[in-house]
Design a protein around this motif. Structure first.
Motif, mmCIF file in Angstrom:
data_model
loop_
_atom_site.group_PDB
_atom_site.id
_atom_site.type_symbol
_atom_site.label_atom_id
_atom_site.label_comp_id
_atom_site.label_asym_id
_atom_site.label_seq_id
_atom_site.Cartn_x
_atom_site.Cartn_y
_atom_site.Cartn_z
ATOM 1 N N GLU A 9 24.823 30.973 47.855
ATOM 2 C CA GLU A 9 24.315 29.626 48.083
ATOM 3 C C GLU A 9 22.856 29.474 47.647
ATOM 4 O O GLU A 9 22.341 28.370 47.591
ATOM 5 N N ILE A 10 22.191 30.574 47.348
ATOM 6 C CA ILE A 10 20.771 30.545 47.003
ATOM 7 C C ILE A 10 20.618 30.317 45.507
ATOM 8 O O ILE A 10 21.157 31.060 44.695
ATOM 9 N N SER A 11 19.876 29.257 45.165
ATOM 10 C CA SER A 11 19.657 28.958 43.754
ATOM 11 C C SER A 11 18.391 29.626 43.228
ATOM 12 O O SER A 11 18.223 29.778 42.018
ATOM 13 N N GLY A 12 17.494 30.032 44.104
ATOM 14 C CA GLY A 12 16.276 30.715 43.690
ATOM 15 C C GLY A 12 15.650 31.455 44.851
ATOM 16 O O GLY A 12 15.624 30.954 45.972
ATOM 17 N N PHE A 13 15.137 32.645 44.588
ATOM 18 C CA PHE A 13 14.477 33.453 45.611
ATOM 19 C C PHE A 13 13.217 34.013 44.981
ATOM 20 O O PHE A 13 13.290 34.913 44.138
ATOM 21 N N VAL A 53 10.442 32.535 49.347
ATOM 22 C CA VAL A 53 11.171 31.315 49.675
ATOM 23 C C VAL A 53 12.470 31.302 48.888
ATOM 24 O O VAL A 53 12.481 31.514 47.676
ATOM 25 N N ALA A 54 13.554 31.077 49.613
ATOM 26 C CA ALA A 54 14.872 30.926 48.999
ATOM 27 C C ALA A 54 15.217 29.451 49.014
ATOM 28 O O ALA A 54 15.151 28.805 50.059
ATOM 29 N N LYS A 55 15.575 28.922 47.860
ATOM 30 C CA LYS A 55 16.016 27.530 47.774
ATOM 31 C C LYS A 55 17.527 27.522 47.721
ATOM 32 O O LYS A 55 18.139 28.288 46.984
ATOM 33 N N MET A 60 17.644 22.869 50.867
ATOM 34 C CA MET A 60 16.903 23.463 51.971
ATOM 35 C C MET A 60 16.103 24.623 51.381
ATOM 36 O O MET A 60 16.476 25.176 50.345
ATOM 37 N N GLN A 61 15.040 25.004 52.051
ATOM 38 C CA GLN A 61 14.327 26.207 51.665
ATOM 39 C C GLN A 61 14.110 27.070 52.899
ATOM 40 O O GLN A 61 13.869 26.559 53.971
ATOM 41 N N VAL A 62 14.243 28.360 52.701
ATOM 42 C CA VAL A 62 14.145 29.318 53.792
ATOM 43 C C VAL A 62 12.982 30.253 53.488
ATOM 44 O O VAL A 62 12.915 30.841 52.407
ATOM 45 N N ALA A 63 12.056 30.382 54.444
ATOM 46 C CA ALA A 63 10.904 31.273 54.289
ATOM 47 C C ALA A 63 11.262 32.649 54.849
ATOM 48 O O ALA A 63 11.711 32.764 55.989
ATOM 49 N N PHE A 64 11.060 33.672 54.027
ATOM 50 C CA PHE A 64 11.348 35.057 54.398
ATOM 51 C C PHE A 64 10.063 35.861 54.429
ATOM 52 O O PHE A 64 9.178 35.667 53.609
ATOM 53 N N MET A 65 9.970 36.763 55.400
ATOM 54 C CA MET A 65 8.913 37.767 55.437
ATOM 55 C C MET A 65 9.612 39.108 55.601
ATOM 56 O O MET A 65 10.460 39.250 56.491
ATOM 57 N N LEU A 180 20.852 38.838 58.296
ATOM 58 C CA LEU A 180 19.813 39.625 58.959
ATOM 59 C C LEU A 180 18.694 39.964 57.995
ATOM 60 O O LEU A 180 17.526 39.975 58.354
ATOM 61 N N LYS A 181 19.061 40.293 56.765
ATOM 62 C CA LYS A 181 18.093 40.629 55.720
ATOM 63 C C LYS A 181 18.606 40.112 54.402
ATOM 64 O O LYS A 181 19.801 39.919 54.219
ATOM 65 N N MET A 182 17.698 39.921 53.479
ATOM 66 C CA MET A 182 18.098 39.431 52.163
ATOM 67 C C MET A 182 18.621 40.555 51.283
ATOM 68 O O MET A 182 19.347 40.319 50.344
ATOM 69 N N ALA A 183 18.268 41.780 51.577
ATOM 70 C CA ALA A 183 18.645 42.919 50.732
ATOM 71 C C ALA A 183 20.139 43.202 50.766
ATOM 72 O O ALA A 183 20.874 42.863 51.584
#
Length: 183
Positions: A9-13, A53-55, A60-65, A180-183
């Motif tokens: 679902e993520i178009s950009g990270f 940031v994942a778009k 929507m955009q999701v902020a990741f740390m 839980l994680k993007m990896a």
């Protein structure tokens, strides 16, 4: 919103510039003064750490740390905490409590109707205006089950007692909860 959230679902990270990261932090601090005043925001999003940031395809955009989703934003730049953050800091945003009958509908992703917020088992803990991000709790439960955006003020919810009271954004067991994680 995040019913099927995942890598497909993520178009950009991408990692954002430091100035954009500062803007995100300041927007979150303005929306949630509890986080800024208590110093929690500096712990959650340290100034020196990179922000990604994942778009999504739903704008929507999701902020990741550190590859962990912390906050997400809608088209109107309302920043919402993920439920994992909200469970750690439950006093960070206004709260509404639904009755037991609304639980299964909320957990399946339905918007919250006014009768579910005004019935005898429900509680409006905080008075809010329309367009305010709120935490949704369930009757007799300790932790939040969803995060949403009010479509009308709490006074109007009591007065009209019909229609959609809260537009659901994120709930337990949706795609964002399972990430839980993007990896």
């Amino acid at each position: 919103m995040f019913k099927k959230f995942g890598k497909d679902e993520i178009s950009g990270f991408t990692q954002v510039k430091a100035s954009v990261a500062r803007g995100i932090r300041s927007s979150i601090g303005e929306q949630y003064p509890f986080l800024a005043e208590s110093g929690v925001l500096d712990v959650l999003m340290p100034k020196k750490d990179p922000v990604f940031v994942a778009k999504t395809s739903s704008y929507m955009q999701v902020a990741f740390m550190n590859e962990v989703p912390l906050f997400y934003s809608d088209r109107d730049n309302h920043w919402f905490p993920t439920l994992r953050i909200l469970h750690q800091y439950p006093n960070m945003m206004p709260r509404l409590r639904t009755d037991k009958g609304a639980i299964k509908f909320v957990l399946s992703g339905a918007n919250i109707m006014c009768p579910g917020l005004t019935s005898p088992g429900a509680t409006i803990h905080d008075e809010v205006d329309a367009g305010t991000p709120v935490a949704i709790y369930a009757e007799d439960k300790e932790h939040a089950m969803a995060v949403g955006l009010t479509t009308m003020s709490t006074a109007d919810m009591r007065e009209q007692n019909k229609g959609i009271g809260v537009e659901l954004m994120h709930h337990l067991n949706d795609g964002l909860w399972k990430t839980l994680k993007m990896a």
